[in-house]
Scaffold this motif. Structure first.
Motif, PDB file in Angstrom:
ATOM      1  N   ARG A  81       0.848  -1.198   0.000  1.00 38.11           N
ATOM      2  CA  ARG A  81       0.000   0.000   0.000  1.00 38.11           C
ATOM      3  C   ARG A  81       0.880   1.243   0.000  1.00 38.11           C
ATOM      4  O   ARG A  81       1.166   1.810   1.051  1.00 38.11           O
ATOM      5  N   PRO A  82       1.336   1.695  -1.168  1.00 39.60           N
ATOM      6  CA  PRO A  82       2.176   2.898  -1.231  1.00 39.60           C
ATOM      7  C   PRO A  82       1.359   4.148  -0.931  1.00 39.60           C
ATOM      8  O   PRO A  82       0.129   4.113  -0.899  1.00 39.60           O
ATOM      9  N   ALA A  83       2.054   5.253  -0.717  1.00 45.70           N
ATOM     10  CA  ALA A  83       1.379   6.511  -0.384  1.00 45.70           C
ATOM     11  C   ALA A  83       1.342   7.449  -1.583  1.00 45.70           C
ATOM     12  O   ALA A  83       2.238   7.432  -2.427  1.00 45.70           O
ATOM     13  N   TYR A  84       0.308   8.260  -1.640  1.00 39.00           N
ATOM     14  CA  TYR A  84       0.191   9.326  -2.636  1.00 39.00           C
ATOM     15  C   TYR A  84       0.087  10.658  -1.906  1.00 39.00           C
ATOM     16  O   TYR A  84      -0.585  10.755  -0.881  1.00 39.00           O
ATOM     17  N   GLN A  85       0.769  11.654  -2.411  1.00 43.06           N
ATOM     18  CA  GLN A  85       0.700  12.998  -1.845  1.00 43.06           C
ATOM     19  C   GLN A  85      -0.612  13.645  -2.272  1.00 43.06           C
ATOM     20  O   GLN A  85      -0.877  13.796  -3.464  1.00 43.06           O
ATOM     21  N   SER A  86      -1.434  13.982  -1.319  1.00 49.52           N
ATOM     22  CA  SER A  86      -2.708  14.633  -1.653  1.00 49.52           C
ATOM     23  C   SER A  86      -2.520  16.144  -1.750  1.00 49.52           C
ATOM     24  O   SER A  86      -1.905  16.764  -0.877  1.00 49.52           O
ATOM     25  N   ILE A  87      -3.048  16.742  -2.811  1.00 48.38           N
ATOM     26  CA  ILE A  87      -3.026  18.202  -2.978  1.00 48.38           C
ATOM     27  C   ILE A  87      -4.457  18.748  -2.939  1.00 48.38           C
ATOM     28  O   ILE A  87      -4.723  19.878  -3.328  1.00 48.38           O
ATOM     29  N   MET A  88      -5.365  17.917  -2.458  1.00 49.55           N
ATOM     30  CA  MET A  88      -6.775  18.285  -2.394  1.00 49.55           C
ATOM     31  C   MET A  88      -7.004  19.430  -1.411  1.00 49.55           C
ATOM     32  O   MET A  88      -6.402  19.479  -0.339  1.00 49.55           O
ATOM     33  N   GLN A  89      -7.863  20.357  -1.782  1.00 51.18           N
ATOM     34  CA  GLN A  89      -8.277  21.446  -0.913  1.00 51.18           C
ATOM     35  C   GLN A  89      -9.642  21.096  -0.319  1.00 51.18           C
ATOM     36  O   GLN A  89     -10.546  20.649  -1.020  1.00 51.18           O
ATOM     37  N   THR A  90      -9.797  21.289   0.994  1.00 52.44           N
ATOM     38  CA  THR A  90     -11.084  20.998   1.620  1.00 52.44           C
ATOM     39  C   THR A  90     -12.114  22.047   1.215  1.00 52.44           C
ATOM     40  O   THR A  90     -11.776  23.223   1.008  1.00 52.44           O
ATOM     41  N   ARG A  91     -13.370  21.612   1.109  1.00 54.95           N
ATOM     42  CA  ARG A  91     -14.450  22.507   0.697  1.00 54.95           C
ATOM     43  C   ARG A  91     -15.680  22.290   1.574  1.00 54.95           C
ATOM     44  O   ARG A  91     -15.888  21.184   2.089  1.00 54.95           O
ATOM     45  N   GLU A  92     -16.488  23.324   1.742  1.00 54.24           N
ATOM     46  CA  GLU A  92     -17.730  23.227   2.497  1.00 54.24           C
ATOM     47  C   GLU A  92     -18.788  22.546   1.633  1.00 54.24           C
ATOM     48  O   GLU A  92     -18.925  22.853   0.446  1.00 54.24           O
ATOM     49  N   TYR A  93     -19.527  21.636   2.250  1.00 58.10           N
ATOM     50  CA  TYR A  93     -20.579  20.943   1.516  1.00 58.10           C
ATOM     51  C   TYR A  93     -21.730  21.902   1.230  1.00 58.10           C
ATOM     52  O   TYR A  93     -22.175  22.651   2.113  1.00 58.10           O
ATOM     53  N   VAL A  94     -22.221  21.894  -0.006  1.00 58.00           N
ATOM     54  CA  VAL A  94     -23.345  22.732  -0.423  1.00 58.00           C
ATOM     55  C   VAL A  94     -24.515  21.827  -0.775  1.00 58.00           C
ATOM     56  O   VAL A  94     -24.384  20.941  -1.637  1.00 58.00           O
TER      57      VAL A  94
END
Length: 474
Positions: free
Chosen positions: A433-446
Motif C-alpha cells: 500500500r504505497p502513499a500518494y501525496q494529496s493536494i486536495m483542498q477541503t471545501r464546504e458541503y453545499v
C-alpha cells in the motif's frame, strides 16, 4: 453494442468535466519529490521489495563510479547465456527454466523428467471448456479471451478457497501447463467466428515440449521443424522472467499481497501485460518495419536508412510519436542480453526461411538507430536494441499470427509471475500500500438545492453578459 453507444453524448460531456477536474500541475511532482513511474530522474527504480528470483545488470561499479555495462540477465543466479549454452541444441529450455524459477534450483535428470511429466499431465482442460468458454463470444483481443478463460477456470477448481502454499503452487503449475492451449484455441475460435477461417482444435502431445506443442496446436498440419521449435523455445526462455520491477510482475506482487486467489492474480497480470507499453511493443515494431520497408528500398543503404530513422525521431514519419520501436529500455543501457543472445537464432531462422533480406533491415536499423537517437535526443544512458525488436520478426517467420504475439509473451511470463507469487506468499504477509501525496483542498458541503440556485444565478449572469455585449454592439 448499441447499449454502450447510447450514452455517447453524455459521456462526452462527462469526460470534459472529468479531465478538467483531474488535471494536476506537473511541477508539483518535482516539488514533492514524486518518482513518476516509480523511477527517479536517472531512470533508477524505487525499491519496493526483495527478490531472489532474477536480476538485471545494466551498470557496474568501476573505481567507485557507477558506469553503464553490457546487460546481463540472471535466473536464480545463473546467467541466461549459460542456460542456453547448456542446451547444446539437444533439449528444450522451457521446462528446465520453469523448474529453476519456480523451485529455485536447476533440476537433475530425474527431477526434470518428473516436472516435465507433471506439466504434460496438467495439459488438460475441463470437459467442454473449449466449447462453452473459449468458443463462446470470441474476441479479436486474445488477451481478453485469455484473461476470461483464466478467471473461468477458477469456477472449476474445488480448491479455490484454500490458502496453503501447496495448493497455490499446484494452481500455478496447472495454469503454466494450459496457457498454450488457452492462447492457441482462443485464436482458432476468433479466426473461425470473426475472420471466416478454419478452426482446428488439436490436442497437445504429452511427449512433446511446450514449444513443440504450441506449434503443433497452432498449425493445421501440426508439423514443424526442429529449428522452428528450438527458436520458439529460446524465445519463451528469454521472456519468462525479467526482475520484479516490470509492470505485470509488480501487479502480481501487489494483488498477491491482498490475499487474492491464484486465478485473480494471474488475470490481473495479464491485464497489465496487454498494454502496448508492456507486452504489445513487438507489434509496434512490426508495423514500423513495414513502414520502413515501404520508404527505404535497400536495407544496406545506410544514408537513406539514417535519414528515414531521423524523420521518425523528428515525428515526421510513421506514427509521428518520435519513437524507434524496439530501441531503448527502461533498465538496460549498453545492451539487452535477451536481444544479443536472440539475434544469432533469428539469423539462423531467417536464412532457413529465405528472409535474409528482411534480416538485413533489422541489422542495419540496429546499428544506426542508437546513433540517430543520440544525435537528436538528450538521453541519460545508452540506447540499445531490446528483445521486442526481434521477437515479432521471429513470430512472423514462424507463421504465428500477430494476434498471438502478446499471448505468447504471457505463455512464457506466467512462469515468472508464478515464481514471484510464491516468493511473496512465502516471505511477506503485508499488503502493498504505497502513499500518494494529496493536494486536495477541503471545501464546504453545499446542499443540492443551493447548488441548483447557484447554477441558475450563474446562468442568468452569463446570459446577461451576452445580452449586454450584444446591445453594446448596436
Amino acid at each position: 453494442m448499441s447499449d454502450y453507444a447510447a450514452i455517447e453524448k453524455e459521456a462526452r460531456i462527462f469526460t470534459e468535466e472529468c479531465v478538467t477536474n483531474n488535471r494536476i500541475d506537473p511541477t508539483l511532482f518535482a516539488q514533492y519529490d514524486i518518482k513518476r513511474g516509480l523511477r527517479d530522474k536517472n531512470g533508477k527504480g524505487v525499491l519496493a521489495g526483495i527478490t531472489n528470483i532474477s536480476r538485471i545488470d545494466a551498470f557496474e561499479e568501476r573505481d567507485g563510479q557507477k558506469v553503464p555495462c553490457e546487460g546481463k540477465l540472471w535466473y536464480r543466479g545463473y546467467n541466461v547465456y549459460d542456460l542456453i549454452r547448456g542446451l547444446r541444441g539437444k533439449r528444450y529450455a522451457f521446462e528446465g527454466a520453469a523448474y529453476l524459477l519456480l523451485l529455485g534450483d536447476l533440476p537433475n535428470k530425474e527431477q526434470l523428467e518428473s516436472f516435465t511429466a507433471c506439466l504434460a499431465k496438467c495439459r488438460d482442460l475441463p470437459t467442454n471448456f473449449v466449447r462453452d468458454v473459449i468458443m463462446k463470444a470470441p474476441s479479436h483481443d486474445l488477451m481478453n479471451s485469455l484473461t476470461r478463460s483464466v478467471l473461468t477456470l477458477a469456477s472449476y477448481d474445488d480448491d479455490i478457497g484454500k490458502t496453503d502454499l501447496q495448493t497455490q503452487l499446484e494452481q500455478c503449475i496447472k495454469l503454466i501447463s494450459v496457457f498454450p492451449m488457452l492462447a492457441v484455441y482462443g485464436y482458432h475460435a476468433y479466426n473461425y467466428y470473426e475472420c471466416g477461417g478454419s478452426m482446428y482444435i488439436h490436442r497437445p502431445d504429452p511427449s512433446l515440449s511446450t514449444a513443440e506443442n504450441l506449434l503443433k496446436m497452432l498449425r493445421p498440419d501440426q508439423k514443424y521443424t526442429d529449428l522452428e521449435a528450438h527458436v520458439l523455445d529460446i524465445a519463451l526462455l528469454l521472456h519468462m522472467e525479467h526482475g520484479g520491477g516490470n509492470n505485470s510482475t509488480f501487479t502480481t506482487r501487489v494483488v498477491t499481497s491482498s490475499g487474492s486467489d491464484t486465478y485473480s492474480v494471474i488475470a490481473a497480470a495479464l491485464s497489465s501485460l496487454k498494454g502496448p507499453k508492456h507486452g504489445g511493443a513487438n507489434i509496434k515494431v512490426m508495423k514500423m518495419m513495414d513502414d520502413i520497408r515501404a520508404h527505404v528500398a535497400d536495407p544496406l543503404d545506410e544514408e537513406a536508412m539514417a535519414d528515414y530513422l531521423g524523420r521518425i525521431v523528428d515525428r515526421q514519419a510513421f506514427d509521428q510519436k518520435g519513437l524507434i520501436y524496439g530501441m531503448g529500455h527502461a533498465v538496460y543501457s549498453l545492451s539487452d542480453p535477451r536481444a544479443v543472445v536472440f539475434k544469432s537464432f533469428v539469423h539462423q531462422l531467417a536464412d532457413a526461411k529465405g528472409r535474409s533480406r528482411d534480416f538485413e533491415y533489422y541489422n542495419t536499423i540496429e546499428r544506426l538507430a542508437p546513433q540517430v537517437i543520440a544525435e537528436k535526443r538528450h538521453i541519460y544512458k545508452g540506447v540499445s536494441t531490446n528483445v521486442d525488436f526481434y521477437s515479432g520478426f521471429v513470430y512472423d517467420m514462424l507463421g504465428i499470427p500477430v494476434e498471438l504475439y502478446t499471448p505468447i509473451f504471457a505463455v512464457a511470463r506466467i512462469v515468472g509471475w508464478s515464481a514471484h507469487r510464491m516468493e511473496e506468499l512465502v516471505n511477506v504477509d503485508k499488503i502493498i500500500r504505497p502513499a500518494y501525496q494529496s493536494i486536495m483542498q477541503t471545501r464546504e458541503y453545499v446542499p443540492l438545492e443551493e447548488r441548483y440556485k447557484r447554477q441558475k444565478r450563474e446562468d442568468f449572469s452569463r446570459r446577461a453578459k451576452v445580452l449586454l455585449s450584444f446591445y453594446c454592439l448596436l
